[in-house]
Write a protein that holds these residues in place. Structure first.
Motif, PDB file in Angstrom:
ATOM      1  N   PRO A  78       0.806  -1.223   0.000  1.00 29.27           N
ATOM      2  CA  PRO A  78       0.000   0.000   0.000  1.00 29.27           C
ATOM      3  C   PRO A  78       0.841   1.275   0.000  1.00 29.27           C
ATOM      4  CG  PRO A  78      -0.828  -1.538   1.641  1.00 29.27           C
ATOM      5  CD  PRO A  78       0.450  -2.104   1.116  1.00 29.27           C
ATOM      6  N   ILE A  79       1.957   1.263   0.699  1.00 32.39           N
ATOM      7  CA  ILE A  79       2.816   2.450   0.740  1.00 32.39           C
ATOM      8  C   ILE A  79       3.403   2.721  -0.637  1.00 32.39           C
ATOM      9  CG2 ILE A  79       4.969   3.400   1.663  1.00 32.39           C
ATOM     10  CD1 ILE A  79       4.272   1.889   4.307  1.00 32.39           C
ATOM     11  N   LYS A  80       3.942   1.689  -1.280  1.00 29.24           N
ATOM     12  CA  LYS A  80       4.512   1.856  -2.623  1.00 29.24           C
ATOM     13  C   LYS A  80       3.441   2.303  -3.618  1.00 29.24           C
ATOM     14  CE  LYS A  80       8.237  -1.480  -2.012  1.00 29.24           C
ATOM     15  NZ  LYS A  80       8.748  -2.807  -2.400  1.00 29.24           N
ATOM     16  N   TRP A  81       2.243   1.736  -3.500  1.00 25.08           N
ATOM     17  CA  TRP A  81       1.127   2.120  -4.362  1.00 25.08           C
ATOM     18  C   TRP A  81       0.797   3.601  -4.183  1.00 25.08           C
ATOM     19  CZ3 TRP A  81      -3.741   3.947  -3.168  1.00 25.08           C
ATOM     20  CH2 TRP A  81      -4.696   3.917  -4.184  1.00 25.08           C
ATOM     21  N   PHE A  82       0.700   4.046  -2.931  1.00 28.90           N
ATOM     22  CA  PHE A  82       0.376   5.438  -2.629  1.00 28.90           C
ATOM     23  C   PHE A  82       1.437   6.387  -3.204  1.00 28.90           C
ATOM     24  CE2 PHE A  82       0.431   9.157   0.242  1.00 28.90           C
ATOM     25  CZ  PHE A  82      -0.876   9.594   0.073  1.00 28.90           C
ATOM     26  N   ILE A  83       2.700   6.083  -2.975  1.00 21.96           N
ATOM     27  CA  ILE A  83       3.785   6.930  -3.491  1.00 21.96           C
ATOM     28  C   ILE A  83       3.745   6.972  -5.018  1.00 21.96           C
ATOM     29  CG2 ILE A  83       6.302   7.148  -3.702  1.00 21.96           C
ATOM     30  CD1 ILE A  83       6.430   6.023  -0.796  1.00 21.96           C
ATOM     31  N   GLY A  84       3.486   5.834  -5.640  1.00 24.53           N
ATOM     32  CA  GLY A  84       3.381   5.804  -7.099  1.00 24.53           C
ATOM     33  C   GLY A  84       2.268   6.700  -7.615  1.00 24.53           C
ATOM     34  N   ARG A  85       1.162   6.733  -6.897  1.00 25.84           N
ATOM     35  CA  ARG A  85       0.046   7.599  -7.294  1.00 25.84           C
ATOM     36  C   ARG A  85       0.433   9.073  -7.170  1.00 25.84           C
ATOM     37  NH1 ARG A  85      -5.419   5.460  -8.296  1.00 25.84           N
ATOM     38  NH2 ARG A  85      -6.118   7.355  -7.277  1.00 25.84           N
ATOM     39  N   LEU A  86       1.209   9.413  -6.153  1.00 23.33           N
ATOM     40  CA  LEU A  86       1.636  10.811  -5.996  1.00 23.33           C
ATOM     41  C   LEU A  86       2.460  11.260  -7.195  1.00 23.33           C
ATOM     42  CD1 LEU A  86       2.661  11.001  -2.216  1.00 23.33           C
ATOM     43  CD2 LEU A  86       0.406  11.355  -3.253  1.00 23.33           C
ATOM     44  N   ASP A  87       3.203  10.346  -7.782  1.00 24.22           N
ATOM     45  CA  ASP A  87       4.042  10.686  -8.936  1.00 24.22           C
ATOM     46  C   ASP A  87       3.241  11.049 -10.177  1.00 24.22           C
ATOM     47  OD1 ASP A  87       6.443  10.421  -7.611  1.00 24.22           O
ATOM     48  OD2 ASP A  87       6.719   8.326  -8.201  1.00 24.22           O
ATOM     49  N   SER A  88       1.954  10.756 -10.192  1.00 27.57           N
ATOM     50  CA  SER A  88       1.155  11.075 -11.376  1.00 27.57           C
ATOM     51  C   SER A  88       0.790  12.560 -11.447  1.00 27.57           C
ATOM     52  CB  SER A  88      -0.120  10.220 -11.401  1.00 27.57           C
ATOM     53  OG  SER A  88      -1.018  10.618 -10.373  1.00 27.57           O
ATOM     54  N   TYR A  89       1.117  13.320 -10.405  1.00 27.35           N
ATOM     55  CA  TYR A  89       0.817  14.752 -10.364  1.00 27.35           C
ATOM     56  C   TYR A  89       2.069  15.528 -10.788  1.00 27.35           C
ATOM     57  CZ  TYR A  89      -3.366  13.434  -7.777  1.00 27.35           C
ATOM     58  OH  TYR A  89      -4.570  12.890  -7.404  1.00 27.35           O
ATOM     59  N   SER A  90       2.109  15.927 -12.037  1.00 27.59           N
ATOM     60  CA  SER A  90       3.304  16.602 -12.571  1.00 27.59           C
ATOM     61  C   SER A  90       3.525  17.982 -11.959  1.00 27.59           C
ATOM     62  CB  SER A  90       3.211  16.719 -14.090  1.00 27.59           C
ATOM     63  OG  SER A  90       2.064  17.479 -14.455  1.00 27.59           O
ATOM     64  N   ASN A  91       2.491  18.560 -11.359  1.00 27.20           N
ATOM     65  CA  ASN A  91       2.611  19.899 -10.775  1.00 27.20           C
ATOM     66  C   ASN A  91       3.024  19.865  -9.299  1.00 27.20           C
ATOM     67  OD1 ASN A  91       0.153  18.692 -10.100  1.00 27.20           O
ATOM     68  ND2 ASN A  91      -0.936  20.628  -9.947  1.00 27.20           N
ATOM     69  N   ILE A  92       3.308  18.681  -8.776  1.00 28.89           N
ATOM     70  CA  ILE A  92       3.701  18.543  -7.379  1.00 28.89           C
ATOM     71  C   ILE A  92       5.030  17.807  -7.301  1.00 28.89           C
ATOM     72  CG2 ILE A  92       3.083  17.499  -5.152  1.00 28.89           C
ATOM     73  CD1 ILE A  92       0.146  18.006  -5.909  1.00 28.89           C
TER      74      ILE A  92
ATOM     75  N   SER B 237      -5.755  19.141  -2.550  1.00 27.94           N
ATOM     76  CA  SER B 237      -6.658  18.359  -3.395  1.00 27.94           C
ATOM     77  C   SER B 237      -6.083  16.967  -3.658  1.00 27.94           C
ATOM     78  CB  SER B 237      -6.896  19.102  -4.712  1.00 27.94           C
ATOM     79  OG  SER B 237      -7.654  18.323  -5.588  1.00 27.94           O
ATOM     80  N   MET B 238      -4.788  16.916  -3.986  1.00 28.06           N
ATOM     81  CA  MET B 238      -4.122  15.648  -4.236  1.00 28.06           C
ATOM     82  C   MET B 238      -4.190  14.753  -3.007  1.00 28.06           C
ATOM     83  SD  MET B 238      -0.776  13.989  -3.662  1.00 28.06           S
ATOM     84  CE  MET B 238       0.014  15.366  -2.975  1.00 28.06           C
ATOM     85  N   LEU B 239      -3.932  15.299  -1.836  1.00 22.30           N
ATOM     86  CA  LEU B 239      -3.978  14.496  -0.616  1.00 22.30           C
ATOM     87  C   LEU B 239      -5.382  13.959  -0.353  1.00 22.30           C
ATOM     88  CD1 LEU B 239      -1.640  16.517   1.765  1.00 22.30           C
ATOM     89  CD2 LEU B 239      -1.186  14.303   0.685  1.00 22.30           C
ATOM     90  N   ALA B 240      -6.393  14.783  -0.537  1.00 20.64           N
ATOM     91  CA  ALA B 240      -7.773  14.332  -0.323  1.00 20.64           C
ATOM     92  C   ALA B 240      -8.122  13.191  -1.269  1.00 20.64           C
ATOM     93  CB  ALA B 240      -8.742  15.496  -0.494  1.00 20.64           C
ATOM     94  N   ILE B 241      -7.777  13.348  -2.531  1.00 18.63           N
ATOM     95  CA  ILE B 241      -8.087  12.322  -3.537  1.00 18.63           C
ATOM     96  C   ILE B 241      -7.340  11.029  -3.239  1.00 18.63           C
ATOM     97  CG2 ILE B 241      -7.743  11.697  -5.971  1.00 18.63           C
ATOM     98  CD1 ILE B 241      -8.289  14.745  -6.565  1.00 18.63           C
TER      99      ILE B 241
ATOM    100  N   ALA C   9      -6.670   5.420  -1.281  1.00 22.11           N
ATOM    101  CA  ALA C   9      -5.928   4.421  -0.494  1.00 22.11           C
ATOM    102  C   ALA C   9      -6.857   3.694   0.471  1.00 22.11           C
ATOM    103  CB  ALA C   9      -4.784   5.086   0.256  1.00 22.11           C
ATOM    104  N   HIS C  10      -7.728   4.441   1.136  1.00 21.40           N
ATOM    105  CA  HIS C  10      -8.666   3.801   2.057  1.00 21.40           C
ATOM    106  C   HIS C  10      -9.636   2.878   1.311  1.00 21.40           C
ATOM    107  CE1 HIS C  10      -7.737   7.181   5.043  1.00 21.40           C
ATOM    108  NE2 HIS C  10      -7.282   6.065   5.568  1.00 21.40           N
ATOM    109  N   GLN C  11     -10.075   3.304   0.146  1.00 20.31           N
ATOM    110  CA  GLN C  11     -10.992   2.472  -0.633  1.00 20.31           C
ATOM    111  C   GLN C  11     -10.323   1.193  -1.115  1.00 20.31           C
ATOM    112  OE1 GLN C  11     -12.276   5.436  -3.486  1.00 20.31           O
ATOM    113  NE2 GLN C  11     -14.185   5.803  -2.375  1.00 20.31           N
TER     114      GLN C  11
END
Length: 86
Positions: free
Chosen positions: A19-33, A53-57, A62-64
């Motif tokens: 789950p941690i690796k998955w979450f970090i990978g998702r953060l990488d999809s935001y080119s503006n962050i 917004s990114m954190l909320a999404i 991740a919880h889902q």
């Protein structure tokens, strides 16, 4: 206004690394962050509304996907140099 945040994810799951690796990978999809991860936490920096917004999404996603997890976040208004080390 810029925002820098530090995020730690603690999945309540025996298999906590996926789950941690998955979450970090998702953060990488935001080119503006900007994202930097170390052994303890992940730091992100970007425009205030974009980061929040990114954190909320992504926390909701991740919880889902993974169920219960604790997120610990620290926020500082402004942009920090995420490459800084001493």
């Amino acid at each position: 206004m810029k925002l820098t945040a530090e995020i730690s994810m603690y999945p309540l799951n025996e298999n906590y690394l996926d789950p941690i690796k998955w979450f970090i990978g998702r953060l990488d999809s935001y080119s503006n962050i900007e994202r930097v991860t170390n052994a303890m936490a992940t730091q992100v920096c970007g425009e205030y509304a974009d980061v929040m917004s990114m954190l909320a999404i992504e926390m909701q996603a991740a919880h889902q996907k993974w169920g219960k997890a604790v997120f610990v976040c620290k926020f500082i208004g402004g942009e920090l140099n995420l490459a800084h080390s001493e």
